[in-house]
Motif scaffolding. Structure first.
Motif, mmCIF file in Angstrom:
data_model
loop_
_atom_site.group_PDB
_atom_site.id
_atom_site.type_symbol
_atom_site.label_atom_id
_atom_site.label_comp_id
_atom_site.label_asym_id
_atom_site.label_seq_id
_atom_site.Cartn_x
_atom_site.Cartn_y
_atom_site.Cartn_z
ATOM 1 N N ALA A 552 0.882 -1.182 0.000
ATOM 2 C CA ALA A 552 0.000 0.000 0.000
ATOM 3 C C ALA A 552 0.910 1.219 0.000
ATOM 4 O O ALA A 552 1.327 1.713 1.052
ATOM 5 N N THR A 553 1.224 1.668 -1.153
ATOM 6 C CA THR A 553 2.258 2.695 -1.281
ATOM 7 C C THR A 553 1.863 4.008 -0.625
ATOM 8 O O THR A 553 2.736 4.767 -0.165
ATOM 9 N N ASP A 554 0.585 4.369 -0.551
ATOM 10 C CA ASP A 554 0.165 5.598 0.114
ATOM 11 C C ASP A 554 -0.286 5.338 1.540
ATOM 12 O O ASP A 554 -0.677 6.265 2.252
ATOM 13 N N GLY A 555 -0.248 4.061 1.919
ATOM 14 C CA GLY A 555 -0.626 3.699 3.283
ATOM 15 C C GLY A 555 -2.127 3.682 3.528
ATOM 16 O O GLY A 555 -2.574 3.357 4.641
ATOM 17 N N MET A 556 -2.866 4.049 2.497
ATOM 18 C CA MET A 556 -4.307 4.158 2.718
ATOM 19 C C MET A 556 -5.123 3.443 1.634
ATOM 20 O O MET A 556 -5.701 2.385 1.894
ATOM 21 N N ASP A 557 -5.147 3.995 0.450
ATOM 22 C CA ASP A 557 -6.101 3.537 -0.547
ATOM 23 C C ASP A 557 -5.445 2.901 -1.772
ATOM 24 O O ASP A 557 -6.145 2.219 -2.531
ATOM 25 N N LYS A 558 -4.182 3.115 -1.962
ATOM 26 C CA LYS A 558 -3.551 2.640 -3.189
ATOM 27 C C LYS A 558 -2.653 1.461 -2.891
ATOM 28 O O LYS A 558 -1.772 1.548 -2.043
ATOM 29 N N THR A 559 -2.876 0.357 -3.645
ATOM 30 C CA THR A 559 -2.089 -0.853 -3.478
ATOM 31 C C THR A 559 -1.447 -1.177 -4.817
ATOM 32 O O THR A 559 -2.125 -1.207 -5.847
ATOM 33 N N GLU A 560 -0.120 -1.460 -4.768
ATOM 34 C CA GLU A 560 0.608 -1.831 -5.981
ATOM 35 C C GLU A 560 1.177 -3.238 -5.808
ATOM 36 O O GLU A 560 1.506 -3.657 -4.703
ATOM 37 N N PHE A 561 1.321 -3.975 -6.963
ATOM 38 C CA PHE A 561 1.700 -5.384 -6.926
ATOM 39 C C PHE A 561 3.041 -5.580 -7.661
ATOM 40 O O PHE A 561 3.382 -4.829 -8.590
ATOM 41 N N ALA A 562 3.756 -6.650 -7.225
ATOM 42 C CA ALA A 562 5.059 -6.956 -7.832
ATOM 43 C C ALA A 562 5.177 -8.463 -7.957
ATOM 44 O O ALA A 562 4.556 -9.226 -7.198
ATOM 45 N N LYS A 563 6.037 -8.901 -8.922
ATOM 46 C CA LYS A 563 6.209 -10.319 -9.183
ATOM 47 C C LYS A 563 7.533 -10.850 -8.615
ATOM 48 O O LYS A 563 7.654 -12.048 -8.375
ATOM 49 N N THR A 564 8.499 -9.956 -8.413
ATOM 50 C CA THR A 564 9.805 -10.379 -7.912
ATOM 51 C C THR A 564 10.131 -9.619 -6.641
ATOM 52 O O THR A 564 9.510 -8.590 -6.338
ATOM 53 N N ILE A 565 11.179 -10.097 -5.958
ATOM 54 C CA ILE A 565 11.575 -9.461 -4.720
ATOM 55 C C ILE A 565 12.165 -8.080 -4.985
ATOM 56 O O ILE A 565 12.030 -7.163 -4.182
ATOM 57 N N ALA A 566 12.810 -7.913 -6.131
ATOM 58 C CA ALA A 566 13.385 -6.619 -6.478
ATOM 59 C C ALA A 566 12.287 -5.592 -6.706
ATOM 60 O O ALA A 566 12.365 -4.455 -6.214
ATOM 61 N N GLU A 567 11.264 -5.939 -7.427
ATOM 62 C CA GLU A 567 10.146 -5.033 -7.635
ATOM 63 C C GLU A 567 9.471 -4.708 -6.308
ATOM 64 O O GLU A 567 9.013 -3.581 -6.085
ATOM 65 N N HIS A 568 9.409 -5.684 -5.446
ATOM 66 C CA HIS A 568 8.790 -5.476 -4.139
ATOM 67 C C HIS A 568 9.578 -4.447 -3.340
ATOM 68 O O HIS A 568 9.004 -3.593 -2.662
ATOM 69 N N GLN A 569 10.938 -4.503 -3.416
ATOM 70 C CA GLN A 569 11.759 -3.566 -2.663
ATOM 71 C C GLN A 569 11.553 -2.138 -3.143
ATOM 72 O O GLN A 569 11.508 -1.204 -2.339
ATOM 73 N N ARG A 570 11.374 -1.931 -4.410
ATOM 74 C CA ARG A 570 11.125 -0.599 -4.929
ATOM 75 C C ARG A 570 9.805 -0.053 -4.397
ATOM 76 O O ARG A 570 9.681 1.124 -4.073
ATOM 77 N N LEU A 571 8.823 -0.918 -4.261
ATOM 78 C CA LEU A 571 7.525 -0.495 -3.713
ATOM 79 C C LEU A 571 7.647 -0.145 -2.230
ATOM 80 O O LEU A 571 6.989 0.786 -1.746
ATOM 81 N N VAL A 572 8.517 -0.858 -1.511
ATOM 82 C CA VAL A 572 8.721 -0.556 -0.091
ATOM 83 C C VAL A 572 9.362 0.818 0.045
ATOM 84 O O VAL A 572 8.976 1.611 0.927
ATOM 85 N N ASP A 573 10.318 1.107 -0.810
ATOM 86 C CA ASP A 573 10.977 2.409 -0.750
ATOM 87 C C ASP A 573 9.989 3.530 -1.043
ATOM 88 O O ASP A 573 10.027 4.604 -0.427
ATOM 89 N N LYS A 574 9.097 3.295 -1.954
ATOM 90 C CA LYS A 574 8.053 4.277 -2.272
ATOM 91 C C LYS A 574 7.142 4.516 -1.084
ATOM 92 O O LYS A 574 6.746 5.653 -0.807
ATOM 93 N N PHE A 575 6.805 3.472 -0.372
ATOM 94 C CA PHE A 575 5.946 3.596 0.813
ATOM 95 C C PHE A 575 6.665 4.406 1.875
ATOM 96 O O PHE A 575 6.065 5.300 2.496
ATOM 97 N N ASN A 576 7.932 4.120 2.109
ATOM 98 C CA ASN A 576 8.682 4.845 3.135
ATOM 99 C C ASN A 576 8.796 6.324 2.787
ATOM 100 O O ASN A 576 8.764 7.193 3.674
ATOM 101 N N ALA A 577 8.897 6.592 1.534
ATOM 102 C CA ALA A 577 9.007 7.993 1.106
ATOM 103 C C ALA A 577 7.708 8.726 1.401
ATOM 104 O O ALA A 577 7.717 9.909 1.803
ATOM 105 N N SER A 578 6.596 8.058 1.221
ATOM 106 C CA SER A 578 5.303 8.701 1.497
ATOM 107 C C SER A 578 5.099 8.930 2.986
ATOM 108 O O SER A 578 4.338 9.811 3.392
ATOM 109 N N ARG A 579 5.770 8.196 3.763
ATOM 110 C CA ARG A 579 5.623 8.291 5.214
ATOM 111 C C ARG A 579 6.638 9.263 5.803
ATOM 112 O O ARG A 579 6.575 9.575 6.991
ATOM 113 N N GLY A 580 7.601 9.741 4.988
ATOM 114 C CA GLY A 580 8.615 10.670 5.509
ATOM 115 C C GLY A 580 9.761 9.966 6.159
ATOM 116 O O GLY A 580 10.539 10.590 6.891
ATOM 117 N N ASN A 581 9.867 8.611 5.907
ATOM 118 C CA ASN A 581 10.966 7.870 6.520
ATOM 119 C C ASN A 581 12.165 7.844 5.570
ATOM 120 O O ASN A 581 12.047 7.575 4.403
#
Length: 581
Positions: A552-581
């Motif tokens: 959930a990249t915005d932490g609320m309403d938007k969910t993004e999907f990935a097929k590999t662990i590398a794609e998943h890590q990019r989504l985690v970084d995006k989530f942290n950026a939205s949270r100010g971390n």
């Protein structure tokens, strides 16, 4: 000879004669019998031979010793005579007519009586008594039927027999011949005696026998009973006419008249009305009429049909007023202002549903939860939904999200039964038992659990099918990315009864609860919420795109999907950026 002994008859009767036994009376037939002597044959006696008496008409008599005895065969026919017989059929002599007394009995003597007994005549009787007692001719004793006090009365000549006295009328009895033999039962009993005065006694006999001698009131009583019968008949016909008139009027009103209806929007007195699921126009109208909202069912049905949105009236609880016109009732039921249903949202956990029920029923907090904990086996769960280990709430996933008619005064148990029944009906309609195995699951219980996870993790309906594929891919034995661990925050939040987003890894990894999918492989012990229609359909038809991760990249309403662990890590970084971390 007659059957009663010697008499003044012309000759003894032959036993074969059809008139045997009636030897004539008082010698009146002697002259006629003198002309015939049975074909000229003398009478034959089977035991004792008799002499030939000669000519019957002359009264000539011969003794027993002065002539030989003729021989007879077994039929009484005479053999050829050995001695000349006296010629018969001589001219008859004049007989002196016997005299009779006033009772018809013969008197005097008979000088030429052919039956006068001699000294050796076994049948000899006194000359004055033609019925004198006769000795038994065969040496046996013969009963005297006329010499004793119990003797029969001697017979009388046919011409002087007195006519038999008329029989006395039979005594009247109370026997009733019944309707088949007498009058109809309605008219029996003498009720119509007053109108039958001119009838004969024979015609009135049966009614009188039934009525008896004592009428106890006579004509007045009969008239009263006749009047009562007429009154009953009039009442029956009058009632029938009134009934026909009433139903005829009702039929006319139903077919051609307008249905009864109130006027206006109500009298100001509010009433809570519960419309059951699946109710049509007539069923709704019956409920409203029972509660005093509308005046007739037909009026409501007509108003509903006249309103373009009338078919959109749903089941639930409505707040209406009494004595409303049918049109105003339909209009108010289509307005959200009248709806008072309990709404169960999709994905809501049972704990929250129990609190909503308590508030609607206005009962003490925790009442519904206590009922669910202690009586869950009696609330209608299907067989495949029980006896699963480590389940926190057996009713989880069976309080189906929908609108329910819940009002004050109902019992929590009844409300729960209604919700469980709705969920069970839904799962059966989707054929969960059959489709669970085709998806690699052990049964419908696991399919409900998958749907609850889809409902909890998905943010929108558009990503439900992708989320369903992620679950099935992580459950595969060939999964080397997560090693068959789901690693869902929703399961960890469920066991703690919370809904947190920021959960530390140390906290997650230190909790071995079966509902913690970070530390346990496979599905949790049971559903973690109540899935709605979209989540159920997504659990049955996941995508086939190979999705393994989501964030959930915005932490609320938007969910993004990935097929590999590398794609998943990019989504985690995006989530942290939205949270100010």
């Amino acid at each position: 000879m007659t059957e009663y002994g010697r008499g003044p008859g012309s000759e003894p009767w032959h036993p074969d004669d059809p008139l045997y036994g009636d030897g004539g009376w008082g010698g009146q037939q002697a002259a006629q019998q003198a002309q015939q002597s049975y074909g000229g044959q003398p009478q034959y006696h089977p035991q004792q031979p008799q002499q030939q008496y000669g000519d019957w008409g002359t009264g000539e008599q011969h003794g027993y010793g002065d002539q030989s005895y003729p021989q007879y065969d077994q039929y009484g026919r005479q053999y050829a005579p050995q001695q000349p017989q006296h010629q018969q059929h001589q001219a008859p002599q004049q007989h002196q007519q016997p005299q009779y007394d006033q009772n018809g009995w013969p008197t005097g003597s008979y000088p030429q009586d052919p039956y006068a007994g001699g000294p050796q005549d076994p049948y000899a009787g006194g000359p004055q008594d033609p019925y004198a007692q006769q000795p038994a001719p065969y040496g046996g004793e013969q009963s005297d039927y006329y010499g004793a006090s119990e003797a029969y009365p001697p017979p009388e000549p046919p011409g002087r027999r007195r006519p038999e006295p008329e029989r006395e009328p039979e005594p009247q009895t109370d026997w009733d011949p019944g309707p088949d033999q007498g009058e109809h039962a309605f008219f029996a009993g003498g009720d119509d005696e007053d109108g039958r005065d001119g009838e004969s006694d024979d015609r009135r006999g049966r009614g009188e026998r039934r009525g008896g001698g004592d009428r106890r009131g006579g004509g007045k009583e009969k008239k009263r009973r006749s009047g009562l019968a007429c009154l009953v008949v009039v009442a029956v016909f009058g009632g029938g006419l009134a009934g026909v008139s009433y139903f005829g009027y009702q039929f006319y009103q139903d077919r051609f008249g307008s249905a009864p209806d109130f006027a206006g929007s109500g009298n100001g007195e509010q009433v809570t009305v519960t419309i059951p699921k699946g109710s049509g126009g007539y069923a709704i109208g019956q409920v409203l009429k029972k509660m005093g909202v509308v005046k007739s069912v037909d009026a409501f049905v007509a108003a509903q049909a006249a309103n373009p949105d009338g078919k959109n009236i749903q089941d639930g609880v409505y707040t209406l007023q009494k004595e409303m016109s049918a049109a105003s009732a339909v209009e108010l039921m289509l307005s959200p202002k009248s709806r008072d249903n309990l709404i169960i949202a999709e994905g809501k956990r049972n704990a929250a549903v129990y609190e909503l029920i308590d508030a609607r029923l206005e009962v003490e907090k925790g009442t519904t939860a206590k009922v669910a904990e202690t009586r869950w086996k009696t609330l209608g769960l299907p067989d495949w939904a029980v006896n699963h280990p480590n389940v926190k709430d057996p009713l989880e996933g069976f309080l189906f999200p929908s609108s329910y008619a819940v009002a004050k005064g109902q019992k929590p148990e009844d409300v729960l039964k209604q919700m469980v029944a709705r969920a069970t009906e839904k799962y059966e309609s989707l054929d969960f038992e059959t489709k669970a195995k085709s998806l690699g699951l052990e049964g419908p219980w696991e399919l409900v659990t998958v749907a609850s996870l889809v409902q909890a993790e998905g943010k929108t309906h558009d990503d439900f099918r992708k989320m369903s594929e992620v679950i099935y891919n992580r459950l595969k034995p060939t999964n080397t990315e997560t090693n068959q661990k789901l690693q869902f925050d929703s399961t960890f939040n469920y066991l703690l009864g919370q809904s947190e987003i920021d959960i530390s890894e140390s906290e997650i990894n230190s909790n071995p609860d079966p509902y913690n999918t970070y530390t346990n492989k496979g599905l949790p012990p049971g559903p973690i919420g109540n899935p709605g229609d979209d989540a159920l359909q997504a659990a049955l038809k996941p995508t086939r795109d190979g999705w393994m991760y989501f964030v959930a990249t915005d932490g609320m309403d938007k969910t993004e999907f990935a097929k590999t662990i590398a794609e998943h890590q990019r989504l985690v970084d995006k989530f942290n950026a939205s949270r100010g971390n």
